[in-house]
Design a protein around this motif. Sequence first.
Motif, PDB file in Angstrom:
ATOM      1  N   LYS A   1       0.842  -1.194   0.000  1.00  0.00           N
ATOM      2  CA  LYS A   1       0.000   0.000   0.000  1.00  0.00           C
ATOM      3  C   LYS A   1       0.876   1.243   0.000  1.00  0.00           C
ATOM      4  O   LYS A   1       1.856   1.313   0.743  1.00  0.00           O
ATOM      5  CB  LYS A   1      -0.900  -0.006   1.240  1.00  0.00           C
ATOM      6  CG  LYS A   1      -1.900   1.109   1.294  1.00  0.00           C
ATOM      7  CD  LYS A   1      -2.816   0.945   2.498  1.00  0.00           C
ATOM      8  CE  LYS A   1      -3.895   1.995   2.535  1.00  0.00           C
ATOM      9  NZ  LYS A   1      -4.782   1.832   3.706  1.00  0.00           N
ATOM     10  N   ALA A   2       0.521   2.205  -0.841  1.00  0.00           N
ATOM     11  CA  ALA A   2       1.193   3.501  -0.855  1.00  0.00           C
ATOM     12  C   ALA A   2       0.154   4.577  -0.598  1.00  0.00           C
ATOM     13  O   ALA A   2      -0.915   4.573  -1.210  1.00  0.00           O
ATOM     14  CB  ALA A   2       1.882   3.740  -2.193  1.00  0.00           C
ATOM     15  N   GLU A   3       0.461   5.441   0.312  1.00  0.00           N
ATOM     16  CA  GLU A   3      -0.392   6.580   0.619  1.00  0.00           C
ATOM     17  C   GLU A   3       0.463   7.831   0.506  1.00  0.00           C
ATOM     18  O   GLU A   3       1.599   7.843   0.980  1.00  0.00           O
ATOM     19  CB  GLU A   3      -0.948   6.500   2.040  1.00  0.00           C
ATOM     20  CG  GLU A   3      -1.836   5.319   2.303  1.00  0.00           C
ATOM     21  CD  GLU A   3      -2.253   5.246   3.764  1.00  0.00           C
ATOM     22  OE1 GLU A   3      -3.447   5.002   3.987  1.00  0.00           O
ATOM     23  OE2 GLU A   3      -1.387   5.425   4.648  1.00  0.00           O
ATOM     24  N   GLY A   4      -0.074   8.861  -0.087  1.00  0.00           N
ATOM     25  CA  GLY A   4       0.659  10.113  -0.214  1.00  0.00           C
ATOM     26  C   GLY A   4      -0.222  11.293   0.122  1.00  0.00           C
ATOM     27  O   GLY A   4      -1.412  11.299  -0.200  1.00  0.00           O
ATOM     28  N   ASP A   5       0.356  12.268   0.783  1.00  0.00           N
ATOM     29  CA  ASP A   5      -0.383  13.455   1.177  1.00  0.00           C
ATOM     30  C   ASP A   5      -0.051  14.617   0.249  1.00  0.00           C
ATOM     31  O   ASP A   5       1.122  14.944   0.053  1.00  0.00           O
ATOM     32  CB  ASP A   5      -0.030  13.840   2.617  1.00  0.00           C
ATOM     33  CG  ASP A   5      -0.319  12.712   3.596  1.00  0.00           C
ATOM     34  OD1 ASP A   5      -1.361  12.055   3.430  1.00  0.00           O
ATOM     35  OD2 ASP A   5       0.492  12.505   4.514  1.00  0.00           O
ATOM     36  N   LEU A   6      -1.078  15.197  -0.315  1.00  0.00           N
ATOM     37  CA  LEU A   6      -0.939  16.351  -1.208  1.00  0.00           C
ATOM     38  C   LEU A   6      -1.674  17.535  -0.603  1.00  0.00           C
ATOM     39  O   LEU A   6      -2.760  17.378  -0.054  1.00  0.00           O
ATOM     40  CB  LEU A   6      -1.577  16.060  -2.573  1.00  0.00           C
ATOM     41  CG  LEU A   6      -0.862  15.096  -3.485  1.00  0.00           C
ATOM     42  CD1 LEU A   6      -1.791  14.645  -4.600  1.00  0.00           C
ATOM     43  CD2 LEU A   6       0.367  15.747  -4.082  1.00  0.00           C
TER      44      LEU A   6
ATOM     45  N   VAL B   1       3.959  22.015  -4.242  1.00  0.00           N
ATOM     46  CA  VAL B   1       3.288  21.338  -5.344  1.00  0.00           C
ATOM     47  C   VAL B   1       3.863  19.925  -5.351  1.00  0.00           C
ATOM     48  O   VAL B   1       5.057  19.738  -5.532  1.00  0.00           O
ATOM     49  CB  VAL B   1       3.546  22.040  -6.695  1.00  0.00           C
ATOM     50  CG1 VAL B   1       2.900  21.256  -7.826  1.00  0.00           C
ATOM     51  CG2 VAL B   1       3.038  23.469  -6.660  1.00  0.00           C
ATOM     52  N   GLY B   2       3.032  18.962  -5.141  1.00  0.00           N
ATOM     53  CA  GLY B   2       3.498  17.583  -5.078  1.00  0.00           C
ATOM     54  C   GLY B   2       3.215  16.978  -3.721  1.00  0.00           C
ATOM     55  O   GLY B   2       2.649  17.613  -2.825  1.00  0.00           O
ATOM     56  N   PHE B   3       3.620  15.738  -3.579  1.00  0.00           N
ATOM     57  CA  PHE B   3       3.387  15.021  -2.336  1.00  0.00           C
ATOM     58  C   PHE B   3       4.253  15.595  -1.222  1.00  0.00           C
ATOM     59  O   PHE B   3       5.441  15.827  -1.415  1.00  0.00           O
ATOM     60  CB  PHE B   3       3.710  13.531  -2.508  1.00  0.00           C
ATOM     61  CG  PHE B   3       2.692  12.784  -3.321  1.00  0.00           C
ATOM     62  CD1 PHE B   3       1.517  12.345  -2.737  1.00  0.00           C
ATOM     63  CD2 PHE B   3       2.905  12.524  -4.663  1.00  0.00           C
ATOM     64  CE1 PHE B   3       0.561  11.653  -3.467  1.00  0.00           C
ATOM     65  CE2 PHE B   3       1.957  11.834  -5.415  1.00  0.00           C
ATOM     66  CZ  PHE B   3       0.792  11.406  -4.811  1.00  0.00           C
ATOM     67  N   ARG B   4       3.645  15.785  -0.065  1.00  0.00           N
ATOM     68  CA  ARG B   4       4.394  16.191   1.130  1.00  0.00           C
ATOM     69  C   ARG B   4       5.180  15.005   1.649  1.00  0.00           C
ATOM     70  O   ARG B   4       6.315  15.142   2.097  1.00  0.00           O
ATOM     71  CB  ARG B   4       3.452  16.646   2.230  1.00  0.00           C
ATOM     72  CG  ARG B   4       2.883  17.995   2.037  1.00  0.00           C
ATOM     73  CD  ARG B   4       2.055  18.338   3.254  1.00  0.00           C
ATOM     74  NE  ARG B   4       1.650  19.715   3.196  1.00  0.00           N
ATOM     75  CZ  ARG B   4       0.939  20.287   4.125  1.00  0.00           C
ATOM     76  NH1 ARG B   4       0.538  19.601   5.174  1.00  0.00           N
ATOM     77  NH2 ARG B   4       0.608  21.550   4.017  1.00  0.00           N
ATOM     78  N   ASN B   5       4.537  13.856   1.667  1.00  0.00           N
ATOM     79  CA  ASN B   5       5.193  12.624   2.080  1.00  0.00           C
ATOM     80  C   ASN B   5       4.419  11.443   1.507  1.00  0.00           C
ATOM     81  O   ASN B   5       3.257  11.580   1.145  1.00  0.00           O
ATOM     82  CB  ASN B   5       5.327  12.524   3.608  1.00  0.00           C
ATOM     83  CG  ASN B   5       3.990  12.627   4.311  1.00  0.00           C
ATOM     84  OD1 ASN B   5       3.099  11.826   4.059  1.00  0.00           O
ATOM     85  ND2 ASN B   5       3.838  13.606   5.182  1.00  0.00           N
ATOM     86  N   ILE B   6       5.115  10.347   1.405  1.00  0.00           N
ATOM     87  CA  ILE B   6       4.529   9.107   0.899  1.00  0.00           C
ATOM     88  C   ILE B   6       4.877   8.011   1.887  1.00  0.00           C
ATOM     89  O   ILE B   6       6.018   7.917   2.354  1.00  0.00           O
ATOM     90  CB  ILE B   6       5.074   8.766  -0.509  1.00  0.00           C
ATOM     91  CG1 ILE B   6       4.647   9.836  -1.519  1.00  0.00           C
ATOM     92  CG2 ILE B   6       4.606   7.383  -0.953  1.00  0.00           C
ATOM     93  CD1 ILE B   6       5.266   9.682  -2.891  1.00  0.00           C
ATOM     94  N   ARG B   7       3.880   7.196   2.206  1.00  0.00           N
ATOM     95  CA  ARG B   7       4.071   6.058   3.105  1.00  0.00           C
ATOM     96  C   ARG B   7       3.855   4.773   2.315  1.00  0.00           C
ATOM     97  O   ARG B   7       2.812   4.599   1.692  1.00  0.00           O
ATOM     98  CB  ARG B   7       3.085   6.136   4.277  1.00  0.00           C
ATOM     99  CG  ARG B   7       3.346   7.328   5.194  1.00  0.00           C
ATOM    100  CD  ARG B   7       2.224   7.566   6.176  1.00  0.00           C
ATOM    101  NE  ARG B   7       0.927   7.827   5.546  1.00  0.00           N
ATOM    102  CZ  ARG B   7       0.577   8.979   4.974  1.00  0.00           C
ATOM    103  NH1 ARG B   7       1.418   9.983   4.902  1.00  0.00           N
ATOM    104  NH2 ARG B   7      -0.628   9.132   4.444  1.00  0.00           N
ATOM    105  N   LEU B   8       4.845   3.914   2.348  1.00  0.00           N
ATOM    106  CA  LEU B   8       4.785   2.626   1.662  1.00  0.00           C
ATOM    107  C   LEU B   8       4.799   1.537   2.718  1.00  0.00           C
ATOM    108  O   LEU B   8       5.696   1.488   3.563  1.00  0.00           O
ATOM    109  CB  LEU B   8       5.997   2.477   0.726  1.00  0.00           C
ATOM    110  CG  LEU B   8       6.099   1.203  -0.089  1.00  0.00           C
ATOM    111  CD1 LEU B   8       4.938   1.092  -1.072  1.00  0.00           C
ATOM    112  CD2 LEU B   8       7.430   1.181  -0.841  1.00  0.00           C
ATOM    113  N   THR B   9       3.767   0.692   2.698  1.00  0.00           N
ATOM    114  CA  THR B   9       3.685  -0.371   3.697  1.00  0.00           C
ATOM    115  C   THR B   9       3.475  -1.726   3.027  1.00  0.00           C
ATOM    116  O   THR B   9       2.862  -1.818   1.961  1.00  0.00           O
ATOM    117  CB  THR B   9       2.541  -0.120   4.706  1.00  0.00           C
ATOM    118  OG1 THR B   9       1.306  -0.027   3.987  1.00  0.00           O
ATOM    119  CG2 THR B   9       2.768   1.143   5.503  1.00  0.00           C
TER     120      THR B   9
END
Length: 168
Positions: free
Chosen positions: A99-104, A118-126
């Motif tokens: 799973k990948a989640e990203g905050d925009l 502009v773009g993802f603040r952070n991405i979490r890969l689990t």
Amino acid sequence: MNSEELRKLQAPLKEQYKSNPESAVVTLTAEGNIGEGISCKVETGQRLAQAGLHPATGGDGTLACSGDLLLEALVACAGVTLKSVSTAIGIKVKSGIVKAEGDLDFRGTLAVSKEAPVGFRNIRLTFQLDCDTDAEKKATLLKLTERYCVVLQTISTATPVSSSISCC
């Protein structure tokens, strides 16, 4: 596929790349066609993806958001890399979820705030895996997956990108 089969498959390629480093340089391309409305159709090899505005920027939600496509590419690459690495180091992964989640912050995209990126603040890969292995091997699996995942490395190392435009 087991560890030995994977090594046998990759051995000639590794040898070729050692003796001829330039043969390991491959240019990957993606192509899209500007569509009706605000959209772009992208050939993915297996299916056609039509990208458009995210609902947070005025889209109606019927077209894929390019941010979703980026996360989908990350999930695909990380999943394939994890399976390859687990096979190579002898960890049997019965099943799993990547799973990948990203905050925009869409204020940046819509030029509402110059302070908002502009773009993802952070991405979490689990990874949620069904496998029988100890914590040390899981840590090694994660470390090697992160190291060899092309999309993850491209995102996390801020690879330089050049752009150009031409009109016909």
